[in-house]
Design an enzyme around this catalytic site. Structure first.
Site, short mmCIF file in Angstrom:
data_model
loop_
_atom_site.label_atom_id
_atom_site.label_comp_id
_atom_site.label_asym_id
_atom_site.label_seq_id
_atom_site.Cartn_x
_atom_site.Cartn_y
_atom_site.Cartn_z
N ASP A 12 0.82 -1.22 0.00
CA ASP A 12 0.00 0.00 0.00
C ASP A 12 0.85 1.27 0.00
O ASP A 12 0.44 2.30 0.53
CB ASP A 12 -0.95 0.03 1.21
CG ASP A 12 -1.80 -1.21 1.31
OD1 ASP A 12 -2.44 -1.56 0.30
OD2 ASP A 12 -1.83 -1.85 2.38
N LYS A 15 2.32 2.28 -5.03
CA LYS A 15 3.05 1.78 -6.21
C LYS A 15 2.26 2.00 -7.50
O LYS A 15 2.84 2.30 -8.54
CB LYS A 15 3.36 0.29 -6.04
CG LYS A 15 4.30 -0.02 -4.89
CD LYS A 15 4.59 -1.50 -4.79
CE LYS A 15 3.37 -2.32 -4.44
NZ LYS A 15 2.80 -2.00 -3.11
N GLY A 39 -4.13 -4.41 -4.74
CA GLY A 39 -5.05 -3.38 -5.20
C GLY A 39 -4.28 -2.10 -5.48
O GLY A 39 -3.79 -1.46 -4.55
N HIS A 40 -4.13 -1.75 -6.75
CA HIS A 40 -3.40 -0.54 -7.12
C HIS A 40 -4.40 0.53 -7.56
O HIS A 40 -5.20 0.32 -8.46
CB HIS A 40 -2.40 -0.82 -8.24
CG HIS A 40 -1.23 -1.62 -7.78
ND1 HIS A 40 -0.28 -2.15 -8.63
CD2 HIS A 40 -0.84 -1.99 -6.53
CE1 HIS A 40 0.63 -2.80 -7.93
NE2 HIS A 40 0.31 -2.72 -6.66
N GLN A 222 2.18 -5.86 -3.33
CA GLN A 222 2.47 -5.91 -1.90
C GLN A 222 3.77 -5.15 -1.59
O GLN A 222 4.06 -4.17 -2.25
CB GLN A 222 2.53 -7.36 -1.39
CG GLN A 222 1.18 -8.06 -1.35
CD GLN A 222 0.84 -8.79 -2.63
OE1 GLN A 222 1.68 -9.37 -3.29
NE2 GLN A 222 -0.42 -8.77 -3.00
#
Length: 421
Positions: A12, A15, A39-40, A222
């Site tokens: 988180d 990225k 989740g980006h 991650q």
């Protein structure tokens, strides 16, 4: 130039936003590990996009995105993501390639993931329950099914039947409900029809692109301290989230990589269980009150803490950071003083590196150095030199403590809120 981008903390780190910014100068974006537990989040203009499997480079026209052999793919989820992007005007055909060697995630993986968490009670890992760990477990046990299996309808049906039968025994033993074969087979056969045109031998394709001097960006998922080997084990994910995973998860050898960029927040966050040495209720309340720091995948409130330079310095050792990108600087705008952890104290002794044993992780007492805050809004600043002096001093300090060259500072989620140093 071929670049690996890695999270320097517990995930988180922002990225997705940095990948999106760097994509402008490359031809290909490669995802090499993890699954749809990632989740980006990327904001372009007034639009917000949350991507779980597809590299965020897909938001740039004419860029090619590759999901490599090291990723575990939930085909049904991926089809939904593809259709979601296309409904918003993004073409994926001819721009998205899937490795035929990538392993698949099935409903029985998700069921086992959740049931194991329930059984662990207070000792739970804090998994997203997306089935990622069990899918990697099948891969290591050499019983997993891959995309290449999905494309052979007759063989896939037989293999799936065997895997469901075997896993239903485990699911029932854990107190769960059996996974239905007919429904699962129908869902995956439907997904196969959509995904078939995207599947190829991505290792060969990537090397052909290298021969043509194409520039590549490897998108990490991650963060370093969720790495299966180097993270806060057992509170980790099930893949190598560090720079080395980009090579094993794509088939592009290390000597073809030109630089490694580490991404880190100006503070520290973590989702799920496990130790977070600098965790601060003050910061958590501040960020959650601002509507910040909620997981893009699970929606869970992230745990928040001060910047941990012991962790990021170790991340730099493991990954070999050439450059650093610091995100969420604007989150600290209201603070008069900002703490940075510069050492760990464990049972009266000081350490400059993280421990391996989880009991020692739990015994860590952070040693802090305090920096002066800037008490002004940085979110609208668009040039690095226009940041308050205290903010620039803070950025330089955490960059030096981490051990990399600061090249990007971010003061917001949008592309234009990116400051080049």
């Amino acid at each position: 130039m071929n670049t690996i981008l890695v999270g320097a903390q517990w995930g988180d780190e922002g990225k997705g936003k940095i990948i999106d910014v760097l994509t402008k100068d490359v031809d290909i974006v490669v995802r090499s590990q993890g699954g749809n537990n990632a989740g980006h989040t990327v904001e372009v203009g007034e639009e917000k996009y949350i991507l779980h499997l597809i590299p965020s480079g897909i938001l740039w026209p004419k860029k090619t995105c590759v999901i490599g052999n090291g990723v575990v793919i939930d085909p049904v989820s991926l089809v939904k993501e593809i259709k979601g992007l296309e409904s918003r005007g993004f073409k994926t055909a001819g721009r998205l390639l899937l490795s035929e060697m990538a392993h698949l995630v099935f409903p029985y993986h998700r069921a086992i993931d959740e049931l194991r968490e329930i059984r662990k009670g207070k000792g739970k890992i804090g998994t997203t329950k997306r089935g990622i760990g069990p899918a990697y477990g099948d891969k290591a046990a050499r019983v997993g099914l891959r995309l290449v299996d999905l494309l052979d309808a007759r063989k896939f049906k037989d293999k799936l039947a065997e895997r469901i039968e075997t896993n239903n025994i485990a699911i029932k033993a854990l107190g769960g409900k059996a996974i239905p074969f007919k429904e699962t087979h129908a869902d995956y056969e439907a997904a196969a029809k959509v995904l078939r045109p995207y599947v190829t031998h991505t290792v060969v394709w990537l090397h052909e692109a290298l021969a043509k001097k194409k520039k590549m960006l490897f998108e990490g998922a991650q963060g370093t301290f969720l790495d299966i080997d180097f993270g806060t084990y057992p509170y980790v994910t099930s893949s190598n989230t560090t720079a080395g995973g980009a090579s094993t998860g794509s088939g592009v050898p290390p000597h073809r990589i030109d630089r490694v960029v580490g991404v880190m927040k100006a503070y520290t966050t973590r989702v799920g269980e496990g130790n977070l040495p600098t965790e601060s209720e003050e910061l958590s309340d501040l960020f959650h009150g601002m509507g910040r720091e909620f997981g893009a995948t699970t929606g869970r409130a992230r745990r928040c803490g001060w910047f941990d330079a012991v962790a990021t310095h170790y991340a730099s050792l493991v990954n070999g950071f050439d450059e650093l990108a610091v995100t969420n600087l604007d989150g600290l705008d209201s603070l008069a003083e900002i703490k940075v952890c510069t050492a760990y104290e464990i049972k009266g002794k000081k350490f400059a590196h993280p421990p391996a044993d989880i009991a020692e992780w739990n015994a860590v007492k952070p040693v802090y150095k305090t920096f002066k805050g800037w008490k002004s809004d940085t979110s609208k600043i668009r040039e690095y030199k226009k940041l308050p002096l205290a903010a620039r001093n803070y950025l330089k300090a955490i960059g030096d403590l981490t051990g990399g060259k600061l090249t990007i500072a971010s003061v917001g989620p949008r592309r234009e809120a990116t400051l080049w140093v």
